[in-house]
Every structure is written in structure tokens, then in C-alpha cells.
Design an enzyme around this catalytic site. Structure first.
Site, mmCIF file in Angstrom:
data_model
loop_
_atom_site.group_PDB
_atom_site.id
_atom_site.type_symbol
_atom_site.label_atom_id
_atom_site.label_comp_id
_atom_site.label_asym_id
_atom_site.label_seq_id
_atom_site.Cartn_x
_atom_site.Cartn_y
_atom_site.Cartn_z
ATOM 1 N N ARG A 53 59.778 61.657 -45.735
ATOM 2 C CA ARG A 53 60.143 63.035 -45.361
ATOM 3 C C ARG A 53 58.997 63.585 -44.515
ATOM 4 N NH1 ARG A 53 62.706 67.744 -49.014
ATOM 5 N NH2 ARG A 53 64.500 66.505 -48.439
ATOM 6 N N HIS A 58 68.784 65.188 -41.165
ATOM 7 C CA HIS A 58 68.778 64.922 -42.609
ATOM 8 C C HIS A 58 69.962 64.005 -42.934
ATOM 9 C CE1 HIS A 58 67.716 65.245 -46.674
ATOM 10 N NE2 HIS A 58 67.942 66.514 -46.927
ATOM 11 N N GLN A 63 71.384 63.507 -46.578
ATOM 12 C CA GLN A 63 72.159 64.657 -47.026
ATOM 13 C C GLN A 63 73.587 64.577 -46.491
ATOM 14 O OE1 GLN A 63 71.077 67.431 -49.022
ATOM 15 N NE2 GLN A 63 73.302 67.602 -49.083
ATOM 16 N N ASP A 115 72.987 76.668 -45.029
ATOM 17 C CA ASP A 115 71.668 76.172 -45.427
ATOM 18 C C ASP A 115 70.699 77.333 -45.230
ATOM 19 O OD1 ASP A 115 69.436 74.616 -46.055
ATOM 20 O OD2 ASP A 115 69.336 73.651 -44.094
ATOM 21 N N CYS A 147 73.232 72.357 -48.959
ATOM 22 C CA CYS A 147 72.401 71.191 -49.309
ATOM 23 C C CYS A 147 71.410 71.513 -50.429
ATOM 24 C CB CYS A 147 71.665 70.695 -48.074
ATOM 25 S SG CYS A 147 70.604 71.939 -47.338
ATOM 26 N N ARG A 196 74.025 63.064 -54.043
ATOM 27 C CA ARG A 196 72.863 62.461 -53.390
ATOM 28 C C ARG A 196 72.529 61.119 -54.049
ATOM 29 N NH1 ARG A 196 69.321 65.612 -50.407
ATOM 30 N NH2 ARG A 196 68.410 63.579 -49.921
HETATM 31 N N1 CP Z 1 68.801 68.906 -50.109
HETATM 32 C C1 CP Z 1 67.575 68.365 -50.214
HETATM 33 O O1 CP Z 1 67.178 67.490 -49.430
HETATM 34 O O2 CP Z 1 66.834 68.847 -51.243
HETATM 35 P P1 CP Z 1 65.301 68.574 -51.503
HETATM 36 O O3 CP Z 1 64.536 69.262 -50.380
HETATM 37 O O4 CP Z 1 64.999 69.184 -52.832
HETATM 38 O O5 CP Z 1 65.046 67.100 -51.466
HETATM 39 N N1 NVA Z 2 66.864 72.807 -43.480
HETATM 40 C C1 NVA Z 2 66.117 72.664 -44.709
HETATM 41 C C2 NVA Z 2 66.742 71.629 -45.570
HETATM 42 C C3 NVA Z 2 66.090 71.414 -46.899
HETATM 43 C C4 NVA Z 2 66.717 70.315 -47.687
HETATM 44 C C5 NVA Z 2 64.674 72.326 -44.387
HETATM 45 O O1 NVA Z 2 64.452 71.530 -43.465
HETATM 46 O O2 NVA Z 2 63.792 72.864 -45.042
#
Ligand code: CP
Ligand code: NVA
Length: 307
Positions: free
Chosen positions: A102, A129, A132, A226, A266, A294
Site C-alpha cells: 500500500r 485500489h 477493493q 467513498d 469501501c 475483501r
Molecule cells: N477499504 C479499505 O481498503 O480499507 P482499509 O484502508 O482499512 O484497508
Molecule cells: N480513497 C481512500 C480509500 C481508502 C480505502 C483513500 O485512498 O484513502
């Protein structure tokens, strides 16, 4: 070597196979357990940002499949700071059989994949993502029993989650409609990519960018939202929250959707901002089944790439 960096890198048929595998893995887990297809295999999880769902579902997924995972948080390896991405990728490849990362800059997962000799999975970047979106399509498929022809309305910021959801819609013949305020639209590159993917899969997907949320929600089978402030955008928080106010997913907006519509998010949710409690906890909400999905989605990716 196959990586999972973007849904745009995978064909509709390959993604359909992943979804079928996710369905089977979910059923098998509920019926008593999964086969230990990843016995003795380890996944390194590199996180430059916080996580609940991604971190836990990947770790639990590895354990369910007979393997294990180790968490490398932002302070531990200093990806690209303490050590170059190329060096991190090559060192980790000597210890583990897969890397999930990430990151902020999407190019960092691309570089990891270039240098690693094991599969690399994008666990969210500023641009996309994909894990997701796989869970999202699994949820949509479970709820409707089909995907082609459904209208998916995304309300709010044209961010990483929106980009990957759009790619999923393009692959599976769904009509992706997004309403965003000026300056926060889905990137134009994502629109042209949508057209390319939709033409390739020949499932009849369309994309529409609108300003008014009610127009996007009209007749929608799926209403998706989101956060208005993604991780790394905290300094822009006040401006973003101000301009997104009309884009809240609430009971009034939901009235425009199909009577059987589901609401997806999400998570994490900022209740009272992009979604109200009434909708998030209401009868149309599928946000917790979506979060649960997930796990099988992750398992399908892991089994496909690491067996
Ligand atoms: N939706 C999602 O990716 O959640 P987290 O940021 O908690 O991993
Ligand atoms: N758009 C959000 C998604 C989190 C899962 C972010 O990037 O923070």
C-alpha cells in the site's frame, strides 16, 4: 510473472475466473475450510498508509490458505527513503513468495513489480485500489446474480476507488455514472482507459461523468461513495469537505435510485459527511458484506498468483 497492480492489466475473462475462485473459496471456508494451497508460503505486507480491511483480510487470507503474512509498517523499511524500491524488492524476493504493498505514488508498486522476482499486489495506491474493486464486483454479483447492464452510480470524489470501480464496470458491461464537483472529476485518462477496456470486453459498458448527484443516482442499481479526503490529502481537508457537501449519500438521494438498489462504500466511512448513518445502516446498505468480501477476493488473488 503475473502481478495484480491494476484491473486494467487483467482481461475480463481472467477477472471472471478470479471472481469464480473467490466464490468457491468463500463457500469452501464456510463449509469447513480451504485447502492449504499456500502451505509454507509467506506474503510480505508493505504499508505506507494505515489499513484495517486490507491488512487483516490479506493476513487472514494467507493463514486460511495454509501460509502466513508479515506486516512491514511505514516506520520499518522506509520504502524509497531508507532504501531504494529496487533494493527492497530484490531483498524481499529472497525471503517471501509474494509482496502486497500500500503506497502513495502508484509508480512505487510498478517499480516493486519491475524489480521483484515474486508477484506484487497493489493494496491501494493514490491512483487505484484494484483489490477493493474485485470485492465490490463480487458483492454486486452476489446481490444481483449478474453484472452486465447494471447502472453503478459513484457519488463524490473521482479518486483511486472510483478509478478501479470504473475499470471493473468497463470489463463487466456495467454502466458507470459518476457525479463529482468541478476539480474532483474522474481523471480523463481513466475515461479513455474505460473506453479501451469496454471495447475489448464487448459487454456494452458505458461511462458518464455528471455534475448533479441526483442525475447520477437516477435508476441506479448500485450507489457507491467513498471518503472526500483520501489518505495523504489531509491538508486539503477543509476545501474538500466544503465543496463535496451536495454529494452526500443520504435518504433523499437514495429515493432517486432503483427500489432494489444497494449502497456500497469501501470504508472507512466518515459518517455524516459522504454518507449518513441512516443509509449506511439502512436496508439498502451492503457495506458490511462488501467489507467481508475483501477476504475471499484477496484469497482468490493470492491463490492465483502464489500457488
Ligand atoms: N477499504 C479499505 O481498503 O480499507 P482499509 O484502508 O482499512 O484497508
Ligand atoms: N480513497 C481512500 C480509500 C481508502 C480505502 C483513500 O485512498 O484513502
Amino acid at each position: 510473472m503475473k502481478h495484480f497492480l491494476s484491473l486494467a492489466d487483467w482481461s475480463a475473462d481472467e477477472l471472471r475466473q478470479l471472481l469464480e475462485s473467490a466464490v468457491q473459496l468463500k463457500q469452501a471456508w464456510k463449509a469447513g475450510g480451504n485447502q492449504p494451497v499456500l502451505a509454507n508460503k509467506l506474503l510480505a505486507m508493505v504499508f505506507q498508509k494505515p489499513s484495517l480491511r486490507t491488512r487483516v483480510s490479506f493476513e487472514v487470507g494467507m493463514k486460511h490458505l495454509g501460509g502466513d503474512a508479515l506486516m512491514l509498517g511505514p516506520d520499518e523499511i522506509g520504502l524509497g527513503k531508507r532504501e531504494s524500491i529496487a533494493d527492497v524488492a530484490r531483498v524481499l524476493s529472497g525471503y517471501v513468495q509474494g509482496i502486497m504493498a500500500r503506497v502513495f505514488d502508484h509508480d512505487h508498486v510498478v517499480q516493486l513489480a519491475q524489480w521483484a522476482s515474486v508477484p506484487v499486489i497493489n493494496g491501494l495506491s493514490d491512483a487505484e485500489h484494484p483489490c477493493q474493486a474485485l470485492a465490490d464486483t463480487l458483492t454486486i454479483y452476489e446481490k444481483f446474480g449478474r453484472m452486465a447492464g447494471l447502472r453503478v452510480a459513484y457519488i463524490g470524489d473521482g479518486n483511486n476507488v472510483a478509478v478501479s470501480l470504473a475499470q471493473a464496470c468497463a470489463h463487466f458491461g456495467m454502466h458507470f455514472v459518476i457525479a463529482s464537483p468541478e476539480g474532483y472529476e474522474l481523471p480523463t485518462a481513466a475515461v479513455s482507459q474505460f473506453e479501451t477496456l469496454a471495447a475489448r470486453s464487448e459487454e456494452g459498458a458505458t461511462i458518464t461523468r455528471l455534475r448533479r448527484p441526483e442525475e447520477a443516482a437516477a435508476g441506479a442499481h448500485v450507489i457507491y461513495t467513498d471518503t472526500w479526503v483520501s489518505m495523504g490529502q489531509e491538508a486539503q481537508s477543509a476545501a474538500r469537505v466544503a465543496v463535496m457537501q451536495p454529494y452526500q449519500v443520504n435518504a433523499a438521494l437514495l429515493k432517486h435510485a432503483d427500489s432494489d438498489a444497494i449502497v456500497l462504500h469501501c470504508l472507512p466511512a466518515h459518517r455524516g459527511q459522504e454518507i449518513t448513518d441512516e443509509v449506511a445502516d439502512g436496508p439498502h446498505s451492503a457495506i458490511f458484506p462488501q467489507a467481508e468480501n475483501r477476504l475471499p477476493a484477496q484469497k482468490a488473488i493470492l491463490a492465483q498468483l502464489m500457488v
